[in-house]
Design an enzyme around this catalytic site. Structure first.
Site, PDB file in Angstrom:
ATOM      1  CD  GLN A 222      45.376  43.199  33.292  1.00  0.00           C
ATOM      2  OE1 GLN A 222      45.036  44.193  32.696  1.00  0.00           O
ATOM      3  NE2 GLN A 222      45.070  42.995  34.557  1.00  0.00           N
TER       4      GLN A 222
ATOM      5  CB  SER B  75      47.226  41.212  37.181  1.00  0.00           C
ATOM      6  OG  SER B  75      45.906  41.476  37.585  1.00  0.00           O
TER       7      SER B  75
ATOM      8  CD  GLU C  85      42.363  27.599  21.625  1.00  0.00           C
ATOM      9  OE1 GLU C  85      42.039  27.817  20.447  1.00  0.00           O
ATOM     10  OE2 GLU C  85      43.411  27.041  21.967  1.00  0.00           O
TER      11      GLU C  85
ATOM     12  CG  ASN D 225      31.547  36.751  38.305  1.00  0.00           C
ATOM     13  OD1 ASN D 225      32.473  36.803  37.484  1.00  0.00           O
ATOM     14  ND2 ASN D 225      31.487  35.847  39.249  1.00  0.00           N
ATOM     15  CD  GLU D 226      28.359  41.921  39.662  1.00  0.00           C
ATOM     16  OE1 GLU D 226      29.558  42.016  39.288  1.00  0.00           O
ATOM     17  OE2 GLU D 226      28.026  41.345  40.715  1.00  0.00           O
TER      18      GLU D 226
ATOM     19  CB  SER E 140      41.382  48.526  34.439  1.00  0.00           C
ATOM     20  OG  SER E 140      40.619  47.365  34.354  1.00  0.00           O
TER      21      SER E 140
END
Lengths: 379, 355
Positions: free
Chosen positions: A125, A160, A244, A360-361, A128
Site C-alpha cells: 500500500q 508495508s 466489510e 487509534n486516536e 502515507s
C-alpha cells in the site's frame, strides 16, 4: 438468535481443517519481513491458491470459492488454529481487492485479481507521505495526465511489504486546484520496479525491512490502472474502508489462536496466579471479538451498513493483540528478551497495530463523533 | 447462524424502555432506598405483567421460560433505568425452585412469575473453611481480642455470611447453604450499600429445605447481573454524552475536547464488546461463557462509571444528582454474584469452554 452454523458450513470448516492439517508447514517459515521469508511465504500462497484456499470469499472466477463472509470467518478460525503462516498478500487481498470488486472494471479484475490470489503479484500500500499520515488528505504526491496515462511524482512512506513486493496502490493528487483537500485525488496502481521508482527499505524496530519509502519521478501509469474516475479517489478509497473491509482486516480467528497459545504458555510455565487475570482477559477479549464480528457479519448480510462501527473493531483488536503479547513476554521471564522467538516476532508486529490502518486516536475521534454524536473539535 | 436479536426481541426491549421511562424510575429507586417500597412494588407488578419474571419460570409453573435471551434483553433495560429491587435474586430463586420437587415448585413458582412474590437469595458463601492460618503464624486471631494486636496492624477481615438483597421487602427469602437452599425464617436489619437503592440484609439460616444448590441457577444469576450491568453502563454513557454536549467551558462544549471524547470512546468500545459476550452466554448458559460475560460487562460498566464521574465534574459527586444511582450500581454489581477475579478464574479453569 443462535450461534449454530449450518451442516454445510460445518462441512466447509471440516474440509478446510483437513486441508490445513495436511499442508501447513511443520516448521515455521522464516520471517516474511526478510527476503528469504518473503519468498517462502509467496510459495505458501501459491500452495493455498492451488487448492483454492487463498481467497475463499472471492468469486470463483478470480480464484475464490464464493464462500461468503461467515465461511471466511470459519476458514480464518481454522487457519490460525492450525498454526499456518502469516499472509504476505494481505495488503492487496484486504485493501485493494474489495475496491476493485466494487469500483474496478471487469478488465481490471480479470487482470489483477488472479495473480494476487496466487501470490504471483504481491501488493504494497502507498497511502502515507512524510507530511500526510493521520491527515491523509494532506497528501501531495501528484499524478499529471499525459498521453495514454499518468505521470506519478512525489514521495510515499511507511509502505508495508514494499521492500519485496511487486506493485503498489495509493492516492495521488491529480487536480492541485481542487477546492478541498479531499477532492482532486485519483486512485492508481503502479509497478514498484517501473522506471522512475526508487524503493528504500525502512527497518522496523527489530531491524527487519517491514516497510519502505517510495520515491517516484515521473513514473508512467497507463489509463487502465486508474481505479474509478480520476478525481474520485478519496470517495473510492473510503467507500469500502469502514464496511466489510473493517470487518476483515484482522480476523477473530487470529486472536483466538493467539489467546489459546498464551493460555498454553501460562500453563507450561506453572500457571502463576498473578498472571491469571491477564490470560483470562486475552481469552475473553478474543472471544468478544469473535462474537462481535459474528454479529456485525449478520447485520452486514442483512444489508445493514457496518460503517463507523469498524472503528470499535480496530481499537479493540489492536489493543488486545498488544496486551496478549506483552503478557506472553512477561511469562517468558528473561527469555522474553530474545528477539528470534515467535512470541517476540509477533510482539514486534503487534506494537504497530495501534498505529497503522488509521491510528487509534483517529478511530476514537470517529467513535466519539460518528457513533456518540459529540461535537467536532480541533484534533 | 444468526447472531442478532430478532424483531420481537428488539420490540420487547423498546416496550420495556417505554414503560420504564414513563415510570420515573429514579424517583422509585430513591424511595426504595429509604425503605419506602410501595412505588417499587407497583413497578414490579407492571414488569411482571410485561412477562419479565415469567421468562425464568418454566411453562409448567405458569411461566414463559426458560428464555435466557429475552431475560438478558429485559435486564439490560432494567439496568438502563436503575430499577430497584431483588431482580436478579428473584430470577435466581425461580431457577433454584424449578429444580426442586414438583410440590415446592408448584407451590412457589407461579407467584414469582406473576410478580406477587418478590424473592431474595443469598449468594453461595465462600468455598472452603474460614482461614485459620493467621493464628498458626503467630498473628492473633479475632478471638484473642484487639488489645493484643501488634501496633500498626489491623484485625484480619474475615468473610462474613453473605447478605441478601432487599430481604426486608422480599416475601420469599432463601439462604444458599452448603447442604441446600433453605427458606429463611427471618431477616436482620438492612445495612447500607454503595448503591443507595440496594438494601443488604442478613437472613436467618436453617429454615425449611427447598431445593439443591444449582450451578444452573448461578449461571442465570450471573447472566442477569451481567445484563443489568451492561444496561447501567449504557445509561451512564448516554447521560455523560448528553452532559458534555451541553456543558460549555472555554466557550465550547467540553465534549469537543479530544481528552473527553477519547474517554467516552473507550467506554463505548468496552460496552459494545461486552454486549455480544452477554448474548453469546445467554445462548449457551455455559459457566465459562457466563463468567466471561459477567467479567466483561461489569468491568465495562465500572470503567464507564469512572469516566462518567470524571466528566460530570463535581455535580457527579453529589448524592442529589441522579447519576449517583447508576454510579453506585456499577460498583455494587461488580462484586455481586461473582467478583471479577472469580469470573476470570472460572474462564481459565472451566472445562466447558469451547473457545
Amino acid at each position: 438468535m443462535d450461534l449454530e452454523f449450518s451442516p454445510a458450513d460445518e462441512e466447509f470448516r471440516a474440509e478446510a481443517r483437513r486441508w490445513l492439517h495436511a499442508h501447513v508447514p511443520r516448521e515455521p517459515l522464516p520471517s516474511l519481513e526478510t527476503e528469504e521469508g518473503f519468498a517462502a511465504h509467496r510459495a505458501w500462497e501459491a500452495e493455498l491458491a492451488a487448492d483454492r484456499w487463498s481467497v475463499v470469499n472471492w468469486p470463483e472466477r478470480y480464484g475464490g470459492r464464493d464462500a461468503g463472509l461467515l465461511r471466511w470467518l470459519l476458514f480464518e478460525e481454522e487457519y490460525w488454529a492450525a498454526g499456518a503462516p502469516g499472509r504476505v498478500g494481505q495488503n492487496g487481498v484486504q485493501l485493494l481487492a474489495p475496491t476493485l470488486l466494487e469500483h474496478g472494471t471487469e478488465e481490471q479484475r480479470a487482470r489483477v485479481l488472479p495473480p494476487m490470489a496466487t501470490g504471483e503479484v504481491v501488493w504494497a500500500q502507498a497511502w502515507s507521505e512524510p507530511e500526510a499520515g493521520s491527515d491523509l488528505a494532506a497528501l501531495r504526491a501528484k499524478a499529471v495526465h499525459t498521453d495514454g496515462g499518468w505521470l506519478l511524482s512525489g514521495q510515499k512512506t511507511w509502505s508495508s511489504r514494499a521492500a519485496f513486493a511487486d506493485r503498489a496502490f495509493g492516492l495521488f493528487r491529480s487536480d492541485p486546484d481542487a477546492a478541498r483537500p479531499h477532492q482532486g485525488l485519483t486512485y492508481l496502481m503502479f509497478g514498484l520496479r517501473a522506471p522512475g521508482v526508487t524503493v528504500r527499505p525502512i527497518a522496523r524496530l527489530d531491524g527487519k525491512p517491514a516497510f519502505a519509502e517510495l520515491f517516484l519521478d515521473e513514473v508512467f501509469v497507463p489509463d487502465e490502472d486508474v481505479i474509478g474516475a480520476p478525481g474520485q479517489g478519496w470517495r473510492i478509497a473510503m467507500s469500502t474502508a469502514g464496511d466489510e473491509r473493517g470487518l476483515m482486516l484482522r480476523s477473530p480467528g487470529r486472536f483466538l489462536a493467539a489467546a489459546r497459545g498464551l493460555e498454553e504458555l501460562w500453563r507450561e510455565r506453572g500457571g502463576e496466579p498473578s498472571a491469571r487475570d491477564r490470560v483470562a482477559d486475552a481469552l475473553i477479549g478474543a472471544r468478544a471479538y469473535q462474537l462481535f464480528t459474528y454479529a456485525a457479519a449478520c447485520r452486514h448480510l442483512d444489508g445493514e451498513a457496518v460503517g463507523p462501527e469498524s472503528s470499535l473493531n480496530k481499537v479493540h483488536w489492536s489493543e488486545l493483540d498488544l496486551a496478549l503479547h506483552e503478557t506472553a513476554l512477561d511469562l517468558l521471564g528473561p527469555e522474553g528478551e530474545q528477539a528470534d522467538t515467535d512470541w517476540a516476532q509477533r510482539y514486534v508486529f503487534a506494537l504497530a497495530g495501534p498505529v497503522y490502518a488509521g491510528a487509534n486516536e483517529i478511530q476514537r475521534d470517529i467513535i466519539a463523533e460518528r457513533l456518540l454524536g459529540l461535537p467536532k473539535g480541533r484534533r | 447462524m444468526r447472531f442478532r436479536l430478532d424483531v420481537e426481541q428488539r420490540a420487547f426491549a423498546a416496550s420495556l424502555d417505554a414503560l420504564l421511562t414513563a415510570a420515573d424510575t429514579p424517583r422509585v429507586a430513591r424511595a426504595w432506598g429509604r425503605g419506602e417500597p410501595a412505588a417499587g412494588q407497583a413497578l414490579w407488578s407492571r414488569l411482571a405483567e410485561a412477562g419479565v419474571f415469567a421468562l425464568a419460570v418454566p411453562e409448567a409453573y405458569k411461566g414463559l421460560g426458560p428464555r435466557p435471551v429475552e431475560l438478558a434483553v429485559a435486564f439490560v433495560e432494567l439496568g438502563r433505568h436503575a430499577v430497584p429491587g431483588p431482580l436478579v435474586e428473584t430470577v435466581t430463586a425461580a431457577v433454584l425452585l424449578a429444580g426442586s420437587g414438583p410440590g415446592t415448585a408448584e407451590r412457589l413458582l407461579p407467584a414469582l412469575a406473576s410478580g406477587e412474590t418478590l424473592a431474595t437469595v443469598t449468594p453461595p458463601g465462600p468455598a472452603g473453611p474460614p482461614p485459620a492460618r493467621e493464628a498458626e503464624a503467630g498473628v492473633p486471631g479475632p478471638a484473642e481480642g484487639p488489645r493484643r494486636r501488634p501496633v500498626g496492624t489491623h484485625a484480619p477481615h474475615l468473610p462474613e455470611a453473605p447478605l441478601a438483597l432487599d430481604g426486608d421487602t422480599a416475601t420469599l427469602r432463601l439462604t444458599w447453604e452448603r447442604d441446600g437452599v433453605r427458606r429463611s425464617p427471618g431477616h436482620g436489619p438492612a445495612r447500607p450499600s454503595l448503591d443507595p437503592a440496594r438494601r443488604l440484609t442478613p437472613l436467618t439460616p436453617g429454615g425449611e429445605l427447598l431445593a439443591a444448590p444449582s450451578p444452573t441457577a448461578l449461571a442465570w444469576a450471573r447472566l442477569a447481573t451481567a445484563a443489568q450491568a451492561l444496561g447501567v453502563g449504557l445509561a451512564l454513557l448516554d447521560r455523560t454524552v448528553a452532559h458534555v454536549g451541553r456543558r460549555h467551558q472555554f466557550g465550547v462544549p467540553v465534549g469537543s475536547f479530544q481528552a473527553v471524547k477519547h474517554r467516552l470512546a473507550d467506554a463505548k468500545i468496552a460496552l459494545e464488546f461486552a454486549r455480544p459476550l452477554l448474548f453469546g452466554a445467554a445462548l449457551t448458559l455455559r459457566p465459562a461463557d457466563v463468567a466471561a460475560a459477567k467479567a466483561a460487562a461489569c468491568e465495562a460498566a465500572y470503567a464507564t462509571a469512572r469516566t462518567a464521574l470524571q466528566l460530570h465534574g463535581a455535580i457527579g459527586y453529589t448524592a442529589e444528582y441522579d447519576l449517583s444511582l447508576w454510579l453506585g450500581k456499577a460498583r455494587a454489581l461488580r462484586t455481586a454474584w461473582g467478583s471479577p477475579q472469580e469470573c476470570r478464574a472460572l474462564v481459565v479453569s472451566a472445562r466447558d469452554r469451547r473457545w
